[in-house]
Write a protein that holds these residues in place. Structure first.
Motif, PDB file in Angstrom:
ATOM      1  N   LYS A 252       0.840  -1.209   0.000  1.00 50.57           N
ATOM      2  CA  LYS A 252       0.000   0.000   0.000  1.00 50.57           C
ATOM      3  C   LYS A 252       0.869   1.252   0.000  1.00 50.57           C
ATOM      4  O   LYS A 252       0.587   2.227  -0.714  1.00 50.57           O
ATOM      5  N   ARG A 253       1.940   1.225   0.774  1.00 49.74           N
ATOM      6  CA  ARG A 253       2.838   2.370   0.834  1.00 49.74           C
ATOM      7  C   ARG A 253       3.552   2.573  -0.505  1.00 49.74           C
ATOM      8  O   ARG A 253       3.771   3.700  -0.952  1.00 49.74           O
ATOM      9  N   GLN A 254       3.894   1.472  -1.152  1.00 50.88           N
ATOM     10  CA  GLN A 254       4.541   1.552  -2.453  1.00 50.88           C
ATOM     11  C   GLN A 254       3.605   2.140  -3.510  1.00 50.88           C
ATOM     12  O   GLN A 254       4.010   2.986  -4.327  1.00 50.88           O
ATOM     13  N   ILE A 255       2.361   1.703  -3.473  1.00 47.15           N
ATOM     14  CA  ILE A 255       1.356   2.231  -4.403  1.00 47.15           C
ATOM     15  C   ILE A 255       1.211   3.732  -4.228  1.00 47.15           C
ATOM     16  O   ILE A 255       1.153   4.482  -5.214  1.00 47.15           O
ATOM     17  N   TYR A 256       1.164   4.183  -2.987  1.00 49.05           N
ATOM     18  CA  TYR A 256       1.078   5.618  -2.705  1.00 49.05           C
ATOM     19  C   TYR A 256       2.266   6.366  -3.325  1.00 49.05           C
ATOM     20  O   TYR A 256       2.093   7.414  -3.967  1.00 49.05           O
ATOM     21  N   TRP A 258       4.099   5.460  -5.831  1.00 46.10           N
ATOM     22  CA  TRP A 258       3.977   5.439  -7.294  1.00 46.10           C
ATOM     23  C   TRP A 258       3.032   6.543  -7.768  1.00 46.10           C
ATOM     24  O   TRP A 258       3.330   7.232  -8.757  1.00 46.10           O
ATOM     25  N   TYR A 259       1.921   6.727  -7.069  1.00 41.03           N
ATOM     26  CA  TYR A 259       0.994   7.803  -7.450  1.00 41.03           C
ATOM     27  C   TYR A 259       1.663   9.167  -7.319  1.00 41.03           C
ATOM     28  O   TYR A 259       1.501  10.036  -8.177  1.00 41.03           O
ATOM     29  N   VAL A 260       2.409   9.360  -6.247  1.00 38.04           N
ATOM     30  CA  VAL A 260       3.132  10.626  -6.072  1.00 38.04           C
ATOM     31  C   VAL A 260       4.108  10.823  -7.228  1.00 38.04           C
ATOM     32  O   VAL A 260       4.230  11.933  -7.783  1.00 38.04           O
ATOM     33  N   VAL A 373      -0.513   1.111 -11.911  1.00 33.34           N
ATOM     34  CA  VAL A 373      -0.642   2.453 -11.342  1.00 33.34           C
ATOM     35  C   VAL A 373      -0.276   3.505 -12.390  1.00 33.34           C
ATOM     36  O   VAL A 373      -0.919   4.558 -12.484  1.00 33.34           O
ATOM     37  N   LYS A 374       0.726   3.205 -13.204  1.00 34.69           N
ATOM     38  CA  LYS A 374       1.109   4.142 -14.265  1.00 34.69           C
ATOM     39  C   LYS A 374      -0.012   4.291 -15.288  1.00 34.69           C
ATOM     40  O   LYS A 374      -0.306   5.408 -15.748  1.00 34.69           O
ATOM     41  N   GLU A 375      -0.650   3.176 -15.638  1.00 36.41           N
ATOM     42  CA  GLU A 375      -1.768   3.217 -16.590  1.00 36.41           C
ATOM     43  C   GLU A 375      -2.916   4.062 -16.041  1.00 36.41           C
ATOM     44  O   GLU A 375      -3.476   4.910 -16.747  1.00 36.41           O
ATOM     45  N   ILE A 376      -3.265   3.829 -14.778  1.00 36.13           N
ATOM     46  CA  ILE A 376      -4.338   4.598 -14.147  1.00 36.13           C
ATOM     47  C   ILE A 376      -3.969   6.076 -14.095  1.00 36.13           C
ATOM     48  O   ILE A 376      -4.790   6.951 -14.410  1.00 36.13           O
ATOM     49  N   SER A 377      -2.737   6.363 -13.738  1.00 37.93           N
ATOM     50  CA  SER A 377      -2.277   7.745 -13.642  1.00 37.93           C
ATOM     51  C   SER A 377      -2.321   8.445 -14.998  1.00 37.93           C
ATOM     52  O   SER A 377      -2.702   9.623 -15.092  1.00 37.93           O
ATOM     53  N   THR A 378      -1.944   7.737 -16.035  1.00 37.43           N
ATOM     54  CA  THR A 378      -1.983   8.306 -17.387  1.00 37.43           C
ATOM     55  C   THR A 378      -3.418   8.673 -17.769  1.00 37.43           C
ATOM     56  O   THR A 378      -3.673   9.747 -18.343  1.00 37.43           O
TER      57      THR A 378
END
Length: 386
Positions: A252-256, A258-260, A373-378
């Protein structure tokens, strides 16, 4: 591929343990795995006493009752939270006093002091929510509670796996509560846990959780209770989930992070407090949040409500993501903004309304990869720039 906000993530051992339950035929409430689940929580959080229940809401209800909260008492509570955090106040006929949040999304210490100073009736307890797994300013709040003889109940429903100064959230107050609902960092499909350093109080809660049955051969009742205990089947799931809790927290911390990394130029995020290790249950981001707008109300207006609506850009982003099979949602709408609590006392600074307007909870499933996460962020950036 569909991305959910925070779906269950099984370890692979759950079915093995459930099979043991079925083979023993102890599938009703209580049994070996309920005991093992309680022991695993005690070991992880370093709390001496734990009680497995069918929901965190039940745990809060029991905590309030054991704390002596009665009809017409007042209970202070975080306003920026989910309704289950405060509904048990109403179960007992007591009245909530809502406290707005600070820049961390958690209860504002100065407003807490103001409420204790100006409230016409001395509050009996404080329900403190650690929102989205982020620590409240617990040192200061704990000191205020001690100085004012205020019972502290930590709503750590979203914060299992979060620590402050090396101490588990939920273990600072007289009671702590965890949730194992289907969307939490670990899940039993539904369930909760009440913890306390006070064995006598915890055992009183245990008594109430099993219909307040006296220790007799027959069913004897001198008081009323509830059917609140966890089933042995769900306890088996909990034991397996606890074995991977730390893995889930790290992911969960890693996902956070990645979003940052992918969205930090467009969206803002809430940093951890010094000495905090948040579980980052949900990655929460804000669009166009001007920090100069925080603490917008003057002291003379601390009970004023602006009734800020959800930002149209956030609404559109959530809808765009939904159409692409990506689940997201607004932040919790604060309790003082809810029709059901209209007329209740509240000490406000405008923060929770502003956060609700500008915030979004992003998909935080622990099975996601960095590419996910990169796909969602894009796709988020595409929507925001459209």
């Amino acid at each position: 591929m569909k991305f959910f906000l925070s779906p269950p993530h099984m370890s692979g051992k759950e079915l093995d343990y459930i099979k043991e339950v079925f083979e023993s035929n102890y599938i009703a409430p209580l049994g070996e795995f309920v005991n093992r689940f309680e022991e695993s929580i005690k070991a992880y959080t370093k709390t001496p006493n734990a009680l497995a229940l069918n929901s965190a809401t039940a745990a809060l209800h029991l905590a309030l009752r054991v704390a002596g909260v009665k009809q017409n008492d007042t209970v202070l509570a975080s306003s920026c939270t989910f309704i289950a955090s405060v509904a048990p106040i109403k179960y007992l006929g007591a009245k909530p006093i809502f406290i707005d949040c600070d820049e961390s999304l958690n209860l504002d210490v100065n407003l807490l002091k103001l409420a204790l100073k100006t409230s016409p009736k001395k509050p009996k307890a404080l329900i403190l929510t650690h929102l989205y797994g982020n620590a409240s300013k617990i040192d200061e709040i704990l000191q205020i509670c001690k100085e004012n003889d205020l019972i502290l109940i930590e709503d750590a429903a979203e914060a299992l796996g979060s620590f402050y100064k090396g101490k588990a959230l939920g273990t600072f107050g007289e009671f702590g509560v965890y949730s194992f609902n289907g969307n939490k960092i670990i899940t039993t499909s539904g369930g909760g846990m009440l913890i306390s350093p006070d064995k006598t109080k915890l055992e009183k809660a245990r008594f109430y959780s099993t219909q307040a049955r006296e220790n007799c051969l027959h069913y004897e009742h001198l008081d009323y209770g509830y059917n609140y205990r966890l089933s042995n089947v769900l306890g088996a799931i909990g034991v397996a989930q606890m074995e991977v809790l730390e893995e889930r927290v790290l992911k969960k911390r890693q996902i956070y992070e990645w979003y940052v990394e992918f969205l930090g130029d467009e969206l803002s995020f809430v940093p951890e407090l010094d000495d905090e290790r948040a579980n980052r249950w949900l990655s929460v981001a804000f669009l166009g949040l001007d920090k100069n707008e925080l603490f917008a109300y003057e002291k003379k207006d601390f009970c004023v409500q602006k009734k800020i609506a959800l930002d149209p850009k956030i609404s559109r982003l959530i809808e765009d993501l939904k159409n692409l099979g990506i689940e997201s949602r607004p932040l919790w709408k604060a309790m003082h903004m809810q029709k059901v609590f209209e007329g209740e006392s509240a000490y406000l600074n405008g923060n929770s309304e502003l956060f609700f307007s500008k915030g979004i909870c992003l998909p935080s499933a622990t099975a996601m990869s960095k590419d996910d996460v990169k796909e969602i962020s894009t796709l988020i950036l595409k929507s925001l720039r459209a």
